[in-house]
Design an enzyme around this catalytic site. Sequence first.
Site, PDB file in Angstrom:
ATOM      1  N   ARG A  63      38.587  36.578  39.285  1.00  0.00           N
ATOM      2  CA  ARG A  63      38.168  35.964  38.847  1.00  0.00           C
ATOM      3  C   ARG A  63      37.088  35.552  38.522  1.00  0.00           C
ATOM      4  O   ARG A  63      36.200  35.389  39.373  1.00  0.00           O
ATOM      5  CB  ARG A  63      39.423  34.814  38.774  1.00  0.00           C
ATOM      6  CG  ARG A  63      39.079  34.072  40.499  1.00  0.00           C
ATOM      7  CD  ARG A  63      39.657  33.047  41.053  1.00  0.00           C
ATOM      8  NE  ARG A  63      40.921  33.571  41.027  1.00  0.00           N
ATOM      9  CZ  ARG A  63      41.764  33.670  41.695  1.00  0.00           C
ATOM     10  NH1 ARG A  63      41.671  32.414  42.159  1.00  0.00           N
ATOM     11  NH2 ARG A  63      43.262  34.546  42.535  1.00  0.00           N
ATOM     12  N   ASP A 110      40.993  42.216  36.486  1.00  0.00           N
ATOM     13  CA  ASP A 110      41.977  41.930  37.980  1.00  0.00           C
ATOM     14  C   ASP A 110      41.716  43.380  38.807  1.00  0.00           C
ATOM     15  O   ASP A 110      41.283  44.120  38.795  1.00  0.00           O
ATOM     16  CB  ASP A 110      43.579  41.906  37.845  1.00  0.00           C
ATOM     17  CG  ASP A 110      44.968  41.217  38.920  1.00  0.00           C
ATOM     18  OD1 ASP A 110      45.102  40.089  38.256  1.00  0.00           O
ATOM     19  OD2 ASP A 110      45.325  41.872  39.646  1.00  0.00           O
ATOM     20  N   ASP A 130      51.256  38.015  32.603  1.00  0.00           N
ATOM     21  CA  ASP A 130      52.385  38.439  33.616  1.00  0.00           C
ATOM     22  C   ASP A 130      51.295  37.392  35.049  1.00  0.00           C
ATOM     23  O   ASP A 130      52.495  36.931  35.357  1.00  0.00           O
ATOM     24  CB  ASP A 130      51.737  40.278  34.283  1.00  0.00           C
ATOM     25  CG  ASP A 130      50.609  40.373  34.843  1.00  0.00           C
ATOM     26  OD1 ASP A 130      49.540  39.227  34.624  1.00  0.00           O
ATOM     27  OD2 ASP A 130      49.691  41.025  35.705  1.00  0.00           O
ATOM     28  N   HIS A 131      50.881  36.678  34.918  1.00  0.00           N
ATOM     29  CA  HIS A 131      49.912  35.706  35.797  1.00  0.00           C
ATOM     30  C   HIS A 131      50.756  34.293  35.680  1.00  0.00           C
ATOM     31  O   HIS A 131      50.640  33.725  36.281  1.00  0.00           O
ATOM     32  CB  HIS A 131      48.546  35.956  35.229  1.00  0.00           C
ATOM     33  CG  HIS A 131      47.737  36.479  36.701  1.00  0.00           C
ATOM     34  ND1 HIS A 131      48.518  38.463  36.585  1.00  0.00           N
ATOM     35  CD2 HIS A 131      47.036  36.775  37.540  1.00  0.00           C
ATOM     36  CE1 HIS A 131      47.847  39.148  37.460  1.00  0.00           C
ATOM     37  NE2 HIS A 131      46.852  38.068  38.001  1.00  0.00           N
ATOM     38  N   SER A 148      40.072  38.271  44.336  1.00  0.00           N
ATOM     39  CA  SER A 148      39.726  38.508  42.447  1.00  0.00           C
ATOM     40  C   SER A 148      38.647  38.616  42.568  1.00  0.00           C
ATOM     41  O   SER A 148      37.632  38.287  43.294  1.00  0.00           O
ATOM     42  CB  SER A 148      40.620  37.576  41.949  1.00  0.00           C
ATOM     43  OG  SER A 148      42.387  37.340  43.035  1.00  0.00           O
ATOM     44  N   ARG A 178      47.805  40.392  49.323  1.00  0.00           N
ATOM     45  CA  ARG A 178      47.013  38.975  49.433  1.00  0.00           C
ATOM     46  C   ARG A 178      47.612  38.229  50.116  1.00  0.00           C
ATOM     47  O   ARG A 178      48.800  37.813  50.123  1.00  0.00           O
ATOM     48  CB  ARG A 178      45.926  38.689  49.058  1.00  0.00           C
ATOM     49  CG  ARG A 178      44.746  38.459  48.865  1.00  0.00           C
ATOM     50  CD  ARG A 178      44.157  38.188  47.726  1.00  0.00           C
ATOM     51  NE  ARG A 178      43.757  39.316  47.297  1.00  0.00           N
ATOM     52  CZ  ARG A 178      42.741  40.622  46.231  1.00  0.00           C
ATOM     53  NH1 ARG A 178      42.875  39.022  45.021  1.00  0.00           N
ATOM     54  NH2 ARG A 178      41.951  41.066  46.391  1.00  0.00           N
TER      55      ARG A 178
END
Length: 783
Positions: A670, A190, A125-126, A668, A473
């Site tokens: 990440r 995520d 999806d990213h 995030s 965000r």
Amino acid sequence: MLSTRTLLKKNVTAIRGLATVSKLTKDSKVHQNLLEDHSFINYKNNLENVNIVRERLGRPLTYAEKILYGHLDDPHGQEIKRGVSYLKLRPDRVACQDATAQMAILQFMSAGLPQVAKPVTVHCDHLIQAQVGGDKDLPRAIKLNKEVYDFLGSATAKYNIGFWGPGSGIIHQIVLENYAFPGALIIGTDSHTPNAGGLGQLAIGVGGADAVDVMSDLPWELKAPKIMGVKLTGKMNGWTAPKDIILKLAGITTVKGGTGYIVEYFGEGVHTFSATGMATICNMGAEIGATTSVFPFNHSMVEYLDATGRKEIADFASVYHKDLLSADSGAEYDIVHEIDLSTLEPYVNGPFTPDLATPISKMKEVAVKNDWPLEVKVGLIGSCTNSSYEDMSRASSIVKDAAAHGLKAKTIFTVTPGSEQIRATIARDGQLETFKEFGGIVLANACGPCIGQWDRRDIKKGDKNTIVSSYNRNFTSRNDGNPQTHSFVASPELVTAFAIAGDLRFNPLTDKLKDKDGNEFLLKPPHGVGLPPKGYLKGNNTYQAPPKDRSTVQVKISPTSDRLQVLKPFKPWDGKDAFNMPILIKSFGKTTTDHISMAGPWLKYRGHLENISNNYMIGAINAENKKANCVKNHYTGEYSSVPDTARAYRDKGIKWVVIGGDNFGEGSSREHAALEPRFLGGFAIITRSFARIHETNLKKQGMLPLNFADPTAYDKINPDDTVDILGLTEFAPGKNLTLRIHTKDGKTWDTPLTHTFNQEQIEWFKAGSALNKIKSSKKHAKK
């Protein structure tokens, strides 16, 4: 602490339609979902664990605590103290989006295991950039990202992982539609994994290294959260939407007020709106720093599970409702906020931070006072936060009302369906065509502009402008890479109204528009339904189940790829204190994971540590010169980029540190924000405070996340100083380290450093990373 007894007056009310179903018993065997034959709901064992813990603690438990403690690895021996203890947990499953899945799978591969130990899914999806519309953007993304999708498709097949290909939808929407169920514990790579709290489960965002632990059959570690209770009373009406609950709460708590807490909603207001509305609220709980958010099992969840083909799960949950899937009477919260839904206004949050909350009645005044750009250039609805059938039907009702008066969008207007199921359903039911007639651009079923995957062309970079979205965000530059874009967050309904008016001062509750003939009219309040009357359409099938025989599957990684790179282990600690380390950068102001490791165009390098490290801290502001990506080499005096300076130190064998402010690493999940400094030779990140996920990620990679015991020490440190970290040879839980600062004029001064390392995490540091420790432990176990 405040208890549900005093706050609810024993309001663990009987929920409509949750009668025990006769054909199911507490011993029934029920699948977690419709797609896997190897995963079952484990309510019985969860309840046994809860009863053990309740007896040990001698007190009633909140709903969130029941889920947590129901998944303890050792309910008899686990120390349990909110905000203090490190819990060892056994999650039900792991979900990974494609950007973070690459590194998670690369790490799992290096552990040498034949398959994952828990159910896992990967969701593409990213990596899909929004440009002109989903019909063209998706095929282009599939072509551009072929080697990454081939890698993920082959690796998931090899290691018994479910694979949702590009076009399926956003990870959190797919999880809600297929995998979430009340009482479950899921981790996801995520930060908006908490979306699934809308179906009564604890869903927690983590870094890839945490995911690898669970995939490798190790307990997952979480510092026992405190519990923030949010009591909802009354019922929403008119223009107010579930999104406004979390927008208001963000204004109350700020972006770090939820750090270390699980947010648990309760009160009679909980039972007055949809499960997808609850998911929206839980999704954006990440914006207040919360570990996760959750709603108690209720009738709206039953309806949603039924609508998505999971009636048996709803029936089974009903059997366990009173024992497991609700808070005990008298359960206590560490802090409580109350929101009256009957008087709640629509909110607009921003710009540049999701906790700057302004009620719509004051927006006109506040916008003018702050000199925000008043013309709304783009309205964007959808995303993982607000793309439910209800969101789309309510937004389309506003569009239809405007169309009846001859009006179309004054702004660019984009629609992002959260999943292929939502896209197909709103296409059948007409909402999609309504948006197109309005002038809307339908984007791919993917994250798109929400995470910076937006090839925006209506303005130039540097142009001061306003956009309004239903996303979660809105940090500086996040959506379009332009630091002058003033990004505001609101409900889809309000975003649609702004798109019609084209003006940030517009209040649809009170302000009139002019129709095609110049006559004034007031937009009607939005209306819609929570679930599609004709049921959901599945749409195109993009799910790939792992094959039964995986013995011949080969994982596809080209040795010459610039997007995928096999990982090499980090070196272990040398056993010594660290001396004379330069400060790579003293960051000034807010330093989010977007500042530390940008998304957008950098997402394509998420599987290649060397290449993505070229974005390390390039968005952070240097306290010395108030510039981004411009730092001085301590030894040459030359200014260069942050990554180049870090490499120059590393290549000469020089360790370095970063100095940061409050809530460092907000945003995030990440883990690249932690992998990159480790790869570039960093030793420690020293701040006033950390965001939870980033702090954990740094520990996992063998870095030292440390805090100033005296926050004013941050102000005293000069970027030209060098520092020592003393006390590492006696590194122990709860024991401070010492930072010794060597100033440019030859003086020294000391300041204490706190940390949150437990003994196991200290072993990660000594081994060089958590993964190194895992591999070492497995080698010893085989001997």
